[in-house]
Design a protein around this motif. Structure first.
Motif, PDB file in Angstrom:
ATOM      1  N   ILE A  52      28.113  33.673  50.345  1.00  0.00           N
ATOM      2  CA  ILE A  52      28.226  34.399  49.073  1.00  0.00           C
ATOM      3  C   ILE A  52      26.983  34.218  48.218  1.00  0.00           C
ATOM      4  O   ILE A  52      26.513  35.146  47.560  1.00  0.00           O
ATOM      5  CB  ILE A  52      29.483  33.931  48.305  1.00  0.00           C
ATOM      6  CG1 ILE A  52      30.745  34.388  49.043  1.00  0.00           C
ATOM      7  CG2 ILE A  52      29.483  34.466  46.874  1.00  0.00           C
ATOM      8  CD1 ILE A  52      32.037  33.898  48.424  1.00  0.00           C
ATOM      9  N   GLY A  53      26.407  33.005  48.252  1.00  0.00           N
ATOM     10  CA  GLY A  53      25.190  32.743  47.488  1.00  0.00           C
ATOM     11  C   GLY A  53      25.403  32.932  46.000  1.00  0.00           C
ATOM     12  O   GLY A  53      26.343  32.390  45.415  1.00  0.00           O
ATOM     13  N   SER A  54      24.560  33.756  45.378  1.00  0.00           N
ATOM     14  CA  SER A  54      24.617  33.953  43.925  1.00  0.00           C
ATOM     15  C   SER A  54      25.568  35.080  43.512  1.00  0.00           C
ATOM     16  O   SER A  54      25.729  35.360  42.328  1.00  0.00           O
ATOM     17  CB  SER A  54      23.221  34.259  43.381  1.00  0.00           C
ATOM     18  OG  SER A  54      22.692  35.428  43.981  1.00  0.00           O
ATOM     19  N   ARG A  55      26.206  35.706  44.475  1.00  0.00           N
ATOM     20  CA  ARG A  55      27.132  36.789  44.155  1.00  0.00           C
ATOM     21  C   ARG A  55      28.403  36.228  43.526  1.00  0.00           C
ATOM     22  O   ARG A  55      28.754  35.072  43.709  1.00  0.00           O
ATOM     23  CB  ARG A  55      27.477  37.579  45.423  1.00  0.00           C
ATOM     24  CG  ARG A  55      26.266  38.220  46.069  1.00  0.00           C
ATOM     25  CD  ARG A  55      26.608  38.769  47.438  1.00  0.00           C
ATOM     26  NE  ARG A  55      27.575  39.854  47.372  1.00  0.00           N
ATOM     27  CZ  ARG A  55      28.033  40.495  48.453  1.00  0.00           C
ATOM     28  NH1 ARG A  55      27.625  40.128  49.656  1.00  0.00           N
ATOM     29  NH2 ARG A  55      28.906  41.479  48.315  1.00  0.00           N
ATOM     30  N   SER A  56      29.117  37.076  42.784  1.00  0.00           N
ATOM     31  CA  SER A  56      30.339  36.624  42.129  1.00  0.00           C
ATOM     32  C   SER A  56      31.514  36.669  43.105  1.00  0.00           C
ATOM     33  O   SER A  56      31.564  37.525  43.998  1.00  0.00           O
ATOM     34  CB  SER A  56      30.653  37.502  40.918  1.00  0.00           C
ATOM     35  OG  SER A  56      31.045  38.802  41.323  1.00  0.00           O
ATOM     36  N   GLN A  57      32.454  35.749  42.918  1.00  0.00           N
ATOM     37  CA  GLN A  57      33.661  35.749  43.739  1.00  0.00           C
ATOM     38  C   GLN A  57      34.439  37.049  43.526  1.00  0.00           C
ATOM     39  O   GLN A  57      35.018  37.590  44.476  1.00  0.00           O
ATOM     40  CB  GLN A  57      34.530  34.549  43.387  1.00  0.00           C
ATOM     41  CG  GLN A  57      33.920  33.207  43.730  1.00  0.00           C
ATOM     42  CD  GLN A  57      34.849  32.062  43.403  1.00  0.00           C
ATOM     43  OE1 GLN A  57      36.066  32.203  43.444  1.00  0.00           O
ATOM     44  NE2 GLN A  57      34.281  30.915  43.053  1.00  0.00           N
ATOM     45  N   ARG A  58      34.447  37.523  42.303  1.00  0.00           N
ATOM     46  CA  ARG A  58      35.185  38.755  41.998  1.00  0.00           C
ATOM     47  C   ARG A  58      34.611  39.933  42.762  1.00  0.00           C
ATOM     48  O   ARG A  58      35.343  40.756  43.322  1.00  0.00           O
ATOM     49  CB  ARG A  58      35.138  39.027  40.495  1.00  0.00           C
ATOM     50  CG  ARG A  58      35.873  40.297  40.090  1.00  0.00           C
ATOM     51  CD  ARG A  58      35.835  40.484  38.585  1.00  0.00           C
ATOM     52  NE  ARG A  58      36.516  41.713  38.176  1.00  0.00           N
ATOM     53  CZ  ARG A  58      36.631  42.121  36.930  1.00  0.00           C
ATOM     54  NH1 ARG A  58      36.096  41.392  35.948  1.00  0.00           N
ATOM     55  NH2 ARG A  58      37.255  43.248  36.647  1.00  0.00           N
ATOM     56  N   GLY A  59      33.262  40.004  42.794  1.00  0.00           N
ATOM     57  CA  GLY A  59      32.618  41.098  43.516  1.00  0.00           C
ATOM     58  C   GLY A  59      32.929  41.061  45.000  1.00  0.00           C
ATOM     59  O   GLY A  59      33.198  42.099  45.620  1.00  0.00           O
ATOM     60  N   VAL A  60      32.891  39.856  45.584  1.00  0.00           N
ATOM     61  CA  VAL A  60      33.204  39.712  47.002  1.00  0.00           C
ATOM     62  C   VAL A  60      34.659  40.080  47.258  1.00  0.00           C
ATOM     63  O   VAL A  60      34.991  40.721  48.265  1.00  0.00           O
ATOM     64  CB  VAL A  60      32.907  38.270  47.465  1.00  0.00           C
ATOM     65  CG1 VAL A  60      33.433  38.024  48.879  1.00  0.00           C
ATOM     66  CG2 VAL A  60      31.406  37.996  47.412  1.00  0.00           C
ATOM     67  N   SER A  61      35.527  39.686  46.345  1.00  0.00           N
ATOM     68  CA  SER A  61      36.946  40.013  46.477  1.00  0.00           C
ATOM     69  C   SER A  61      37.164  41.522  46.471  1.00  0.00           C
ATOM     70  O   SER A  61      37.883  42.072  47.321  1.00  0.00           O
ATOM     71  CB  SER A  61      37.744  39.367  45.335  1.00  0.00           C
ATOM     72  OG  SER A  61      39.080  39.822  45.317  1.00  0.00           O
ATOM     73  N   GLU A  62      36.533  42.203  45.539  1.00  0.00           N
ATOM     74  CA  GLU A  62      36.703  43.654  45.426  1.00  0.00           C
ATOM     75  C   GLU A  62      36.151  44.374  46.647  1.00  0.00           C
ATOM     76  O   GLU A  62      36.760  45.319  47.163  1.00  0.00           O
ATOM     77  CB  GLU A  62      36.024  44.157  44.152  1.00  0.00           C
ATOM     78  CG  GLU A  62      36.703  43.691  42.867  1.00  0.00           C
ATOM     79  CD  GLU A  62      35.955  44.130  41.628  1.00  0.00           C
ATOM     80  OE1 GLU A  62      34.793  44.601  41.761  1.00  0.00           O
ATOM     81  OE2 GLU A  62      36.507  43.992  40.508  1.00  0.00           O
ATOM     82  N   GLU A  63      34.971  43.941  47.150  1.00  0.00           N
ATOM     83  CA  GLU A  63      34.353  44.608  48.292  1.00  0.00           C
ATOM     84  C   GLU A  63      35.134  44.375  49.578  1.00  0.00           C
ATOM     85  O   GLU A  63      35.215  45.259  50.442  1.00  0.00           O
ATOM     86  CB  GLU A  63      32.915  44.119  48.470  1.00  0.00           C
ATOM     87  CG  GLU A  63      31.954  44.588  47.398  1.00  0.00           C
ATOM     88  CD  GLU A  63      30.537  44.147  47.690  1.00  0.00           C
ATOM     89  OE1 GLU A  63      30.060  44.415  48.805  1.00  0.00           O
ATOM     90  OE2 GLU A  63      29.916  43.505  46.819  1.00  0.00           O
ATOM     91  N   SER A  64      35.701  43.187  49.716  1.00  0.00           N
ATOM     92  CA  SER A  64      36.408  42.849  50.950  1.00  0.00           C
ATOM     93  C   SER A  64      37.854  43.342  50.968  1.00  0.00           C
ATOM     94  O   SER A  64      38.462  43.470  52.033  1.00  0.00           O
ATOM     95  CB  SER A  64      36.403  41.344  51.155  1.00  0.00           C
ATOM     96  OG  SER A  64      37.153  40.681  50.145  1.00  0.00           O
TER      97      SER A  64
END
Length: 239
Positions: free
Chosen positions: A29-41
């Motif tokens: 994930i690195g510097s990306r937000s958990q929320r963004g990863v959640s929404e994309e996945s």
């Protein structure tokens, strides 16, 4: 029975590695937000948070997260293989920026490469096989950038007693010219070697082994020497 439940039954039986899934996911994930990863996945934020906190994923979750973060599914799920397809690069490759971790510790990729310290071996399978963790405050104190570090193994006896066969070498890949006396990793005769290099005022290079049984090599100022990096630290097993 839904697809998620069915795929969840196909988890690999790798208890030692799966237990560290959260660490690898945090790197991915690195510097990306958990929320963004959640929404994309398409996974819930609670699921992503649980996995980052040490939860065990089912196969569908691992597939979705690998796709979203762009990492190799095998590495994310098991810790084996390169972080990304194509990470097995020629020579000492640059660590992908997205895989740099945050927090108190930073990690350096450990490559399946051996630096000869004498009559050691050269291993051409240059995959990332592991990662070493270092405290960020120590790296800053030493002037090291984790994005430019690589770890390899030493083989041979030419640098004894300083470096012994089997020692772990941490290499600062930013330093490709011998500005100061020190131990460097050089590419020579199709392999890598760990040697002490000293530069004379006229530019002449003296390549030395700490083991007096090995002869000194003298290179003229106009000679070409391929330096992979400067030795920043080395570690030794005590058992």
């Amino acid at each position: 029975m839904d697809a998620s439940t069915e795929l969840g039954r196909q988890r690999p039986s790798l208890p030692d590695e799966v237990g560290r899934f959260g660490e690898r996911l945090r790197l991915a994930i690195g510097s990306r937000s958990q929320r963004g990863v959640s929404e994309e996945s398409g996974l819930s934020s609670g699921t992503v948070h649980n996995l980052l906190s040490g939860g065990t994923p089912n196969l569908l979750s691992a597939v979705l997260l690998a796709d979203v973060t762009g990492v190799n599914l095998e590495w994310l799920a098991t810790g084996q293989g390169p972080i990304r397809h194509g990470d097995a690069l020629e020579g000492i490759a640059r660590e992908p920026a997205q895989a740099r971790d945050a927090g108190e510790f930073a990690t350096a990729p450990f490559y399946d490469v051996e630096a000869s310290c004498g009559h050691g071996a050269w291993n051409c399978e240059e995959n990332i096989v592991n990662r070493l963790a270092f405290r960020r405050d120590w790296l800053r104190q030493e002037g090291l950038d984790p994005a430019h570090l690589a770890a390899i193994r030493a083989r041979g006896d030419s640098m004894e007693p300083t470096i012994q066969s089997g020692d772990t070498l941490l290499v600062d890949r930013r330093v490709t010219t011998p500005r100061a006396d020190g131990i460097y990793i050089i590419e020579q005769d199709g392999g890598l070697s760990a040697k002490r290099i000293q530069r004379a005022p006229d530019g002449t290079l003296y390549i030395r082994s700490d083991n007096p049984a090995y002869r000194e090599i003298v290179m003229s100022p106009d000679a070409t020497l391929n330096i992979i990096g400067r030795l920043a630290w080395f570690g030794r097993r005590t058992l």
